[in-house]
Write an enzyme that holds these catalytic residues in place. Sequence first.
Site: not given
Ligand code: GTP
Ligand code: SPV
Ligand code: MN
Length: 614
Positions: A86, A226, A235, A255, A277, A279, A302, A395
């Site tokens: 983004r 993308y 989003k 979110h 994002s 996290c 999400d 992704r």
């Molecule tokens: P978006 O799709 O961008 O909104 O991201 P998201 O909030 O869904 O994050 P996601 O669950 O994909 O995690 C992002 C990164 O954080 C990954 O590399 C995970 O491995 C890492 N991660 C997730 N949960 C944990 C946790 O409990 N501990 C640690 N150390 N890392 C974590």
């Molecule tokens: C984020 O960035 O919070 C996502 C990925 O979930 S995107 O759809 O590219 O915004």
């Molecule tokens: Mn997201």
Amino acid sequence: MGTTANPPVLEGALMEAPTTHPTLRSWVSEIAELTQPDSIYWVDGSEAEYTRLTDELVAAGTLRRLNPELFPNSFAAFSDPKDVARVEDRTFICSESKRDAGFTNNWMDPAEMKAILTERFRGSMRGRTMYVIPFVMGHLDAEDPKFGVEITDSAYVVASMRIMARIGTDVLRKIEETDAFFVPALHSLGAPLEPGQADVPWPCNEEKWIVHFPEERSIWSYGSGYGGNALLGKKCYSLRIASVMARDEGWLAEHMLILKLTSPENKVYNIAAAFPSACGKTNLALLDPTVEGWKAETLGDDINWMRFGKDGELRGVNPEFGLFGVAPGTGWGTNPNAMQAIAKGNSIFTNVALTDDGGVWWEGMTEEVPAHLTDWQGNDWTPDSGRPAAHPNSRFCTPITQIDMLAPEYHDPEGVEIHAILFGGRRKTTIPLVTEARDWTNGIFMGSTLSSETTAAATGAVGVVRRDPMAMLPFIGYDAGDYLKHWITLSAKANQERLPKIFLVNWFRRTADGGFAWPGFGDNSRVLKWAIERIEGKADAVETPIGFIPTGDSIDLTGLDMTPANVEEAVRVDPAEWVEELKDIEAWYDRFGGSLPQELTDQLAELKRRFAEA
Ligand code: GTP
Ligand code: SPV
Ligand code: MN
């Protein structure tokens, strides 16, 4: 309609348009006239159509078909290296008044912006097909279904939208039958082809514009192919435009993931969690609990649309149909439920690495690192290459129905009652593993001051701490102070007895030796167990100036190589760190100008007083 006639081929296509909906016909015709595509194609959403489009994308070199024995009906795409995430600095909220966009958004006068964009879109689809995608965010049989139509010149976007949203003929019929409003969502790669010009695998433009017109509820996106820049239901619609709809209609577009937990006593608790994002939302949404006797089921990973139900209870629904998850860090060890969904196939991977046997790989997928890969930029890769094989924001795009642990309530347009809300960020210091808010308004204060280190999900520096209210910083479609006020006024009408309890969490705190203070992933179930036992009035806590933290022995560590002292370290409130934190929160609140609700200014004053008296 303008004054220039369409070329005959487009006139023909419009005559054959499978709809009589006058607004839709005239918008499609107007955009065709402006963008001058070679042809118009109305997306029906069928399996046969998906097969045809993905075949064409393979022939064009945009998609690589993966080894069907490893990943059936799955593809890999590799983007232009300048189009990988983004683009927040190119994202605009063009409300009539600048004040309504607030300090968290880029703004331009709508008329001025439309004049600029009209020139960018003029002829931008030459040499390409213009696809018309009717879609609905949420359920088609929701009480008030939220429709959209995306026009795009990218077949990759069409294929991805089919995974991420409910699209096609059924949606179009419902728009016609109910004469419903739809959000016009216009997307172009900004890469027209001159006669005889060869295409590239990932067309896009150096110049990108992701633009929202909140009053007319429309989206214009130019130059990027993308993720959240181009899949406009996600989003752009479900957060930025939907947050404005929600403000006007009395609900919340957030979110957040939604997770259903069942306790050993068979009591159901639905938890919504807002993390910025990359996290941890997808990971928590697919939680594999390590704590005995608790069952987890996925509702969303999400986006969460919430409204108060007729008994004053808060209800949440996931408007999406697929996962667009961060690949790196998603592995059989950390997130087996996501891996199992991906392994069923029917997925599009973007910017991951390829294995020599025609599969995909990314950092953290398996413990063993393959000896040879083709990296996301098409280069040979070995473990000593010294660079990641997959892009950090690579992704997987996978149908949500492939998740074995999907809760049956996912299919209910009324959604589920939300019993707890978590706000969380990625902070090395200061923020405890978990803190329970003193009350609802204190919880909103926690959300409004949420902070996190930036990640690769957006372009720009990674690892910089920034405030990210409710994890919505890049997604609030109007003034941020008004948004926080909306949270407060809306909940005043709720059944106060049934308001969810609010918790602040931080899976990413470090210990003095630099390691994670908490193992995370499946072990986060132990923190959720504590949170629910707080709701039930069963678990112990210590009161601190910022809220209630667990006592060392109130978190279930059975089977974990950790002691209550480790928990105490992970939840510690360090007064010295909080001196800095309070200064930073104060500076953050100053940025709102006059629009911050008084209730939150009062919360900050009380927090400072509690620290002073501690
Ligand atoms: P978006 O799709 O961008 O909104 O991201 P998201 O909030 O869904 O994050 P996601 O669950 O994909 O995690 C992002 C990164 O954080 C990954 O590399 C995970 O491995 C890492 N991660 C997730 N949960 C944990 C946790 O409990 N501990 C640690 N150390 N890392 C974590
Ligand atoms: C984020 O960035 O919070 C996502 C990925 O979930 S995107 O759809 O590219 O915004
Ligand atoms: Mn997201």
